[in-house]
Design a protein around this motif. Sequence first.
Motif, PDB file in Angstrom:
ATOM      1  N   LEU A 176       0.829  -1.211   0.000  1.00 14.22           N
ATOM      2  CA  LEU A 176       0.000   0.000   0.000  1.00 14.22           C
ATOM      3  C   LEU A 176       0.861   1.258   0.000  1.00 14.22           C
ATOM      4  O   LEU A 176       0.546   2.240  -0.683  1.00 14.22           O
ATOM      5  CB  LEU A 176      -0.932  -0.003   1.217  1.00 14.22           C
ATOM      6  N   GLN A 177       1.955   1.225   0.761  1.00 15.54           N
ATOM      7  CA  GLN A 177       2.823   2.393   0.812  1.00 15.54           C
ATOM      8  C   GLN A 177       3.511   2.643  -0.523  1.00 15.54           C
ATOM      9  O   GLN A 177       3.721   3.796  -0.920  1.00 15.54           O
ATOM     10  CB  GLN A 177       3.865   2.227   1.916  1.00 15.54           C
ATOM     11  N   SER A 178       3.849   1.574  -1.240  1.00 20.19           N
ATOM     12  CA  SER A 178       4.573   1.730  -2.497  1.00 20.19           C
ATOM     13  C   SER A 178       3.667   2.129  -3.653  1.00 20.19           C
ATOM     14  O   SER A 178       4.156   2.467  -4.730  1.00 20.19           O
ATOM     15  CB  SER A 178       5.301   0.419  -2.839  1.00 20.19           C
ATOM     16  N   ASN A 179       2.361   2.065  -3.443  1.00 23.97           N
ATOM     17  CA  ASN A 179       1.417   2.412  -4.500  1.00 23.97           C
ATOM     18  C   ASN A 179       0.362   3.360  -3.949  1.00 23.97           C
ATOM     19  O   ASN A 179      -0.751   2.956  -3.581  1.00 23.97           O
ATOM     20  CB  ASN A 179       0.759   1.151  -5.065  1.00 23.97           C
ATOM     21  N   PRO A 180       0.679   4.641  -3.871  1.00 18.46           N
ATOM     22  CA  PRO A 180      -0.264   5.616  -3.289  1.00 18.46           C
ATOM     23  C   PRO A 180      -1.553   5.759  -4.081  1.00 18.46           C
ATOM     24  O   PRO A 180      -2.523   6.334  -3.575  1.00 18.46           O
ATOM     25  CB  PRO A 180       0.542   6.915  -3.282  1.00 18.46           C
TER      26      PRO A 180
ATOM     27  N   ASN B 197      -6.585   3.234  -3.103  1.00 16.03           N
ATOM     28  CA  ASN B 197      -7.390   3.894  -2.074  1.00 16.03           C
ATOM     29  C   ASN B 197      -7.547   3.051  -0.818  1.00 16.03           C
ATOM     30  O   ASN B 197      -7.975   3.554   0.218  1.00 16.03           O
ATOM     31  CB  ASN B 197      -8.785   4.220  -2.612  1.00 16.03           C
TER      32      ASN B 197
ATOM     33  N   ARG C 188      -7.744   3.636   3.477  1.00 12.98           N
ATOM     34  CA  ARG C 188      -6.453   3.814   4.147  1.00 12.98           C
ATOM     35  C   ARG C 188      -6.622   4.348   5.564  1.00 12.98           C
ATOM     36  O   ARG C 188      -5.860   3.978   6.463  1.00 12.98           O
ATOM     37  CB  ARG C 188      -5.570   4.766   3.341  1.00 12.98           C
TER      38      ARG C 188
END
Length: 360
Positions: free
Chosen positions: A306-310, A313, A328
């Motif tokens: 999740l952090q690497s793909n902002p 949603n 998130r």
Amino acid sequence: MAIFKRSARDTTSQPANADEGAADVDGDSAVTPDAETPAEVVPHVGISVSTFGAPAQAAAPAQPERTVTRPPAEAPARTETVTGMPDNTLVQAALASLPEKPGNVDVMNVMRQSMQGTMYVRVRGDARALTAEGKPITLAVSQIDGARFLLAFTGGASLRASVEADGDRDTSALGLPVANVFRNAIEGPYEGLIIDHAVAGSRIVLPVQLITKAFEEGDPAFTIKNLLAGPRSAETAAAVGEALAQAPLWVAAGLAGDSGQLGLAESRTVSGERRLEVYSHPLEVLVLQRGDRPVPVTAPQLARALQSNPALNGVIVDPGGPWIHVDRADLGPVLARADEPDPEPAPAAPAEPASEPPAS
């Protein structure tokens, strides 16, 4: 001693191995029979359980978009056909959707929808009194071609049908968390579990091998599934977010276009939101029949994805339904684990020493 006598199969009794302290006992739930109903063959499908949960190679890009019709987000509304015995409407819906000749996917669908809530077993005598006195209880089972199957019920109507079919008044109902029902099926001398055996067209056998494998692969408490199957509130998404940080998780991996690489499945809403698909059990992936493979993922790995793909949603949990979107903002407990290292792989078992040739 036989509890129920049937022309097509003999239903006998076995000592229970349930955790009575965790059970919701209703000794007043015994149902008076009205008439005997004929026995019918219960659908029984042989199913391979050797593949689900098998790891796949590391996944890279997301899969191409696929248009799907999403099932209802919430489980069917709660009902109570017999006072004091809430129905497991999610399992009832899965049983009602069975074709005349169920296949492997049908069995797996009932299995995955059964991993939540409460089901009932039939007890010889008054379950409430026996439990209060600390006496052992005896559960109803069915015998088919010499194999014993534990009987379980989704609610009062199916239990009433069972009593009407065999005419035994000296029985009562014991409500158990499904985990306890499964443990009895696994640890007892049974070949499986028959759900709602006396309800024609809405019953099935879950083989003990499938129950055992499903139980071993997932969260023993079925935390996420219970949250998704229960009543929804403004706090449900946050509660699921907390559970995602602790429970075993899976993602769906499949071929990403013509590249030959594996990609992770995600969904997009009509408004353009992108969400990674996350699953509470590998069966949730397999019943979608998209050719995807369930791949286990840890909470730290999910957090880093999740952090690497902002642009993501959030996640959608168990898209096969009941499902939920978790944004998130509700994934804080997961994201907080992003810096945790991955667990060390289990060491390989030592090779067996080569046997010495006999001396001449």
